[in-house]
Design an enzyme around this catalytic site. Structure first.
Site, mmCIF file in Angstrom:
data_model
loop_
_atom_site.group_PDB
_atom_site.id
_atom_site.type_symbol
_atom_site.label_atom_id
_atom_site.label_comp_id
_atom_site.label_asym_id
_atom_site.label_seq_id
_atom_site.Cartn_x
_atom_site.Cartn_y
_atom_site.Cartn_z
ATOM 1 N N THR A 204 -30.718 25.981 -17.712
ATOM 2 C CA THR A 204 -31.167 24.840 -16.904
ATOM 3 C C THR A 204 -30.633 24.910 -15.467
ATOM 4 O OG1 THR A 204 -29.262 23.575 -17.665
ATOM 5 C CG2 THR A 204 -31.312 23.284 -18.900
ATOM 6 N N GLY A 206 -30.531 24.937 -11.817
ATOM 7 C CA GLY A 206 -31.500 24.597 -10.769
ATOM 8 C C GLY A 206 -32.497 23.516 -11.127
ATOM 9 N N GLY A 208 -32.157 20.237 -11.000
ATOM 10 C CA GLY A 208 -32.154 19.163 -10.000
ATOM 11 C C GLY A 208 -32.870 19.596 -8.723
HETATM 12 N N1 LIG Z 1 -33.147 20.317 -21.314
HETATM 13 C C1 LIG Z 1 -33.967 19.585 -20.569
HETATM 14 N N2 LIG Z 1 -35.226 19.327 -20.990
HETATM 15 C C2 LIG Z 1 -36.084 18.599 -20.247
HETATM 16 N N3 LIG Z 1 -35.768 18.081 -19.041
HETATM 17 C C3 LIG Z 1 -34.522 18.290 -18.564
HETATM 18 C C4 LIG Z 1 -33.553 19.035 -19.288
HETATM 19 N N4 LIG Z 1 -32.405 19.079 -18.562
HETATM 20 C C5 LIG Z 1 -32.651 18.389 -17.428
HETATM 21 N N5 LIG Z 1 -33.901 17.890 -17.439
HETATM 22 C C6 LIG Z 1 -34.562 17.124 -16.395
HETATM 23 O O1 LIG Z 1 -34.334 17.854 -15.191
HETATM 24 C C7 LIG Z 1 -34.267 16.983 -14.083
HETATM 25 C C8 LIG Z 1 -32.990 17.269 -13.334
HETATM 26 O O2 LIG Z 1 -31.958 16.653 -14.035
HETATM 27 P P1 LIG Z 1 -30.470 17.134 -14.087
HETATM 28 O O3 LIG Z 1 -30.383 18.476 -14.711
HETATM 29 O O4 LIG Z 1 -29.708 16.029 -14.734
HETATM 30 O O5 LIG Z 1 -30.119 17.226 -12.542
HETATM 31 P P2 LIG Z 1 -28.988 18.000 -11.772
HETATM 32 O O6 LIG Z 1 -29.363 19.449 -11.816
HETATM 33 O O7 LIG Z 1 -29.032 17.397 -10.407
HETATM 34 O O8 LIG Z 1 -27.712 17.730 -12.496
HETATM 35 C C9 LIG Z 1 -34.382 15.566 -14.653
HETATM 36 O O9 LIG Z 1 -35.725 15.159 -14.574
HETATM 37 C C10 LIG Z 1 -33.957 15.743 -16.104
HETATM 38 O O10 LIG Z 1 -34.495 14.727 -16.900
HETATM 39 C C1 LIG Z 2 -26.989 26.435 -3.312
HETATM 40 C C2 LIG Z 2 -26.993 25.491 -4.457
HETATM 41 N N1 LIG Z 2 -27.545 24.274 -4.314
HETATM 42 C C3 LIG Z 2 -27.560 23.406 -5.354
HETATM 43 C C4 LIG Z 2 -27.020 23.764 -6.573
HETATM 44 C C5 LIG Z 2 -27.025 22.809 -7.722
HETATM 45 O O1 LIG Z 2 -28.223 22.924 -8.367
HETATM 46 P P1 LIG Z 2 -28.808 21.780 -9.331
HETATM 47 O O2 LIG Z 2 -30.225 22.028 -9.517
HETATM 48 O O3 LIG Z 2 -28.425 20.418 -8.831
HETATM 49 O O4 LIG Z 2 -28.011 21.900 -10.617
HETATM 50 P P2 LIG Z 2 -27.318 23.022 -11.414
HETATM 51 O O5 LIG Z 2 -27.917 24.329 -11.112
HETATM 52 O O6 LIG Z 2 -25.901 22.941 -11.006
HETATM 53 O O7 LIG Z 2 -27.587 22.553 -12.789
HETATM 54 C C6 LIG Z 2 -26.485 25.045 -6.706
HETATM 55 N N2 LIG Z 2 -25.953 25.449 -7.868
HETATM 56 N N3 LIG Z 2 -26.469 25.889 -5.627
#
Ligand SMILES: Nc1ncnc2c1ncn2[C@@H]1O[C@H](COP(=O)(O)OP(=O)(O)O)[C@@H](O)[C@H]1O
Ligand SMILES: Cc1ncc(COP(=O)(O)OP(=O)(O)O)c(N)n1
Length: 269
Positions: A204, A206, A208
């Site tokens: 997962t 990236g 966000g």
């Molecule tokens: N395993 C997953 N299955 C489906 N959607 C996911 C999953 N993990 C994250 N998401 C979705 O991905 C998006 C980014 O969320 P998240 O991963 O919490 O953000 P961040 O990378 O900023 O921590 C949100 O819409 C979340 O609901």
């Molecule tokens: C260069 C850079 N920018 C942002 C992130 C964080 O990415 P994000 O999609 O919020 O989440 P994770 O990859 O940490 O789940 C990053 N790692 N590098």
């Protein structure tokens, strides 16, 4: 052709940051421009080091972008220090940027700090009030709202607080510890849930970045906020469902799931 701009950090492993944003915007039919705030040496297992752009160099990138190919939307991701945040705030106001989506990146999933503590107040006071949409995850939502978030009720409270505080829409992402993959939007005094099924995929990295840049691409194309988010979540789910498995840690998704067959053919030649 509609234009999206990403202002973010480079991820050397290509799964998050600028690289994820450019792939996402491109695959959502929008031409992508980029202003790089930092270079990170990272891979699927973590971040080794970070080299920030100088404020002057970030200013130069933004001037060259806005004075030539004006973007229809702007996504802002990792910006690690207060001087860079101030440059972005000043330029967005000067250039009258529109459709501003801010992913307030603070800590990578691997645990690496991507925003210095000294910069949090500058982010809150100078940049967030310029946003059309802010997309915090739960830990970021706690910092921005000032309340603990333990369940969906708290998500609703925090989303409302953030939206009212910064006078913009707030999409609070619940995936981290609350629920399946349900995100809560508070916009114009009203809340709406975007329900998502959690996909069993350890890769997962990236998510966000991908979600916020897909929303920015949809806003650039003229969709309203709710439809932009709905379509962005679908794009993200499809990228996760493709089950790409690269690297030793939490790997990237396949942003190119839709063009996989034609792309595969190209790769074979
Ligand atoms: N395993 C997953 N299955 C489906 N959607 C996911 C999953 N993990 C994250 N998401 C979705 O991905 C998006 C980014 O969320 P998240 O991963 O919490 O953000 P961040 O990378 O900023 O921590 C949100 O819409 C979340 O609901
Ligand atoms: C260069 C850079 N920018 C942002 C992130 C964080 O990415 P994000 O999609 O919020 O989440 P994770 O990859 O940490 O789940 C990053 N790692 N590098």
């Amino acid at each position: 052709m509609k234009i999206g701009l990403t202002i973010a950090g480079s991820d050397s492993s290509g799964g998050a940051g600028i690289q994820a944003d450019i792939k996402t915007m491109t695959l959502n039919g929008v031409y992508a421009e980029s202003a790089i705030t930092a270079l990170t040496a990272q891979n699927t297992t973590g971040v080794l080091s970070v080299l920030d752009s100088s404020p002057q160099f970030l200013k130069d990138q933004l001037d060259m972008i806005f004075d030539d190919i004006f973007p229809d939307s702007v996504k802002i991701g990792m910006v690690s220090n207060s001087d860079l945040i101030l440059v972005i705030a000043e330029k967005l106001k000067e250039k009258k940027a529109k459709n501003i989506v801010i992913d307030p990146v603070m800590v990578a999933t691997s645990g690496a700090k991507l925003l210095k503590d000294e910069a949090i107040n500058v982010l809150k006071n100078e940049l967030l009030p310029l946003a059309d949409l802010i997309t915090p995850n739960i830990p970021e939502g706690e910092i921005l709202s000032g309340i603990k978030i333990n369940d969906e009720k708290d998500m609703q409270k925090a989303g409302k607080i953030i939206s009212e505080k910064y006078n913009c829409a707030c999409l609070l992402k619940g995936g981290h510890k609350i629920n399946d993959a349900n995100d809560y939007l508070f916009e114009n005094k009203k809340g709406v849930w975007f329900k998502g099924k959690r996909i069993k995929n350890k890769n997962t990295h990236g998510t966000g970045c991908t979600l916020s840049s897909a929303i920015a691409a949809n806003l650039a194309k003229g969709y309203d906020m709710e439809n932009s988010i709905k379509m962005a979540k679908e794009f993200l789910s499809n990228a996760l469902l493709d089950m790409l498995d690269l690297g030793k840690g939490s790997g990237p998704m396949n942003h190119a799931f839709d063009i996989k067959d034609s792309y595969k053919k190209l790769c074979e030649k």
